[in-house]
Design a protein around this motif. Structure first.
Motif, PDB file in Angstrom:
ATOM      1  N   VAL A  37      -9.667  15.279  -7.512  1.00 16.53           N
ATOM      2  CA  VAL A  37      -8.520  15.894  -8.177  1.00 16.53           C
ATOM      3  C   VAL A  37      -7.262  15.840  -7.313  1.00 16.53           C
ATOM      4  O   VAL A  37      -6.163  16.067  -7.798  1.00 16.53           O
ATOM      5  CB  VAL A  37      -8.831  17.341  -8.619  1.00 16.53           C
ATOM      6  N   ARG A  38      -7.447  15.562  -6.054  1.00 15.25           N
ATOM      7  CA  ARG A  38      -6.325  15.296  -5.155  1.00 15.25           C
ATOM      8  C   ARG A  38      -6.851  14.344  -4.091  1.00 15.25           C
ATOM      9  O   ARG A  38      -7.900  14.600  -3.502  1.00 15.25           O
ATOM     10  CB  ARG A  38      -5.831  16.594  -4.510  1.00 15.25           C
ATOM     11  N   SER A  39      -6.149  13.264  -3.870  1.00 11.23           N
ATOM     12  CA  SER A  39      -6.608  12.324  -2.848  1.00 11.23           C
ATOM     13  C   SER A  39      -5.426  11.593  -2.234  1.00 11.23           C
ATOM     14  O   SER A  39      -4.384  11.420  -2.877  1.00 11.23           O
ATOM     15  CB  SER A  39      -7.609  11.319  -3.421  1.00 11.23           C
ATOM     16  N   GLU A  40      -5.598  11.206  -0.994  1.00 10.21           N
ATOM     17  CA  GLU A  40      -4.607  10.418  -0.278  1.00 10.21           C
ATOM     18  C   GLU A  40      -5.355   9.461   0.632  1.00 10.21           C
ATOM     19  O   GLU A  40      -6.512   9.698   0.989  1.00 10.21           O
ATOM     20  CB  GLU A  40      -3.688  11.311   0.560  1.00 10.21           C
ATOM     21  N   ASN A  41      -4.699   8.370   0.982  1.00 11.15           N
ATOM     22  CA  ASN A  41      -5.298   7.457   1.949  1.00 11.15           C
ATOM     23  C   ASN A  41      -4.215   6.878   2.844  1.00 11.15           C
ATOM     24  O   ASN A  41      -3.042   6.839   2.475  1.00 11.15           O
ATOM     25  CB  ASN A  41      -6.124   6.368   1.262  1.00 11.15           C
ATOM     26  N   TRP A  42      -4.663   6.459   4.010  1.00 11.71           N
ATOM     27  CA  TRP A  42      -3.764   5.939   5.022  1.00 11.71           C
ATOM     28  C   TRP A  42      -4.352   4.642   5.576  1.00 11.71           C
ATOM     29  O   TRP A  42      -5.454   4.643   6.130  1.00 11.71           O
ATOM     30  CB  TRP A  42      -3.588   6.957   6.151  1.00 11.71           C
ATOM     31  N   PRO A  43      -3.632   3.522   5.423  1.00  8.33           N
ATOM     32  CA  PRO A  43      -4.123   2.245   5.948  1.00  8.33           C
ATOM     33  C   PRO A  43      -4.109   2.247   7.474  1.00  8.33           C
ATOM     34  O   PRO A  43      -3.245   2.876   8.100  1.00  8.33           O
ATOM     35  CB  PRO A  43      -3.150   1.213   5.387  1.00  8.33           C
ATOM     36  N   VAL A  44      -5.079   1.551   8.053  1.00 11.87           N
ATOM     37  CA  VAL A  44      -5.232   1.499   9.502  1.00 11.87           C
ATOM     38  C   VAL A  44      -5.126   0.047   9.962  1.00 11.87           C
ATOM     39  O   VAL A  44      -5.889  -0.801   9.505  1.00 11.87           O
ATOM     40  CB  VAL A  44      -6.600   2.080   9.919  1.00 11.87           C
ATOM     41  N   THR A  45      -4.172  -0.206  10.860  1.00 17.76           N
ATOM     42  CA  THR A  45      -4.058  -1.547  11.437  1.00 17.76           C
ATOM     43  C   THR A  45      -4.306  -1.543  12.937  1.00 17.76           C
ATOM     44  O   THR A  45      -4.388  -2.595  13.552  1.00 17.76           O
ATOM     45  CB  THR A  45      -2.672  -2.159  11.155  1.00 17.76           C
TER      46      THR A  45
END
Length: 110
Positions: A58-66
């Motif tokens: 119901v709530r989500s976030e993501n962060w790309p990793v390099t």
């Protein structure tokens, strides 16, 4: 790199904040490798859809990793997002269901 459509889960943790046996609310934090390495955080509630997939985010976030700095920043951002939910004290899944436009939990069986 995993095959298309495949995600390799490198780290995953889920904390159940509320569970009535019929409805639940949980927080999830994971690091997964799909098309790229990503840190993901989510608030999830129980689900009774016909496809029986267990829960809705119901709530989500993501962060790309390099690189290593992105991993630390993404992990910290995910923890911060989940801490805001913990600090809110709103652990009743019904309120989260309303916010996400989901059906309410079925009546509890006696």
């Amino acid at each position: 790199m995993p095959a298309d459509g495949v995600h390799l889960l490198l780290f995953d943790t889920t904390i159940t904040l509320f569970n009535s046996g019929q409805d639940w609310l949980e927080l999830t934090l994971d690091v997964a490798w799909g098309s790229r390495l990503t840190v993901n955080a989510a608030v999830e509630v129980g689900c009774w859809c016909s496809q029986d997939h267990n829960m809705h985010q119901v709530r989500s976030e993501n962060w790309p990793v390099t690189g290593s700095h992105d991993l630390v920043r993404g992990f910290a951002a995910g923890i911060a997002m989940l801490t805001i939910v913990l600090d809110s004290g709103s652990f009743d899944p019904s309120a989260w269901r309303v916010e996400a436009g989901l059906a309410d939990a079925p009546p509890r069986r006696q």
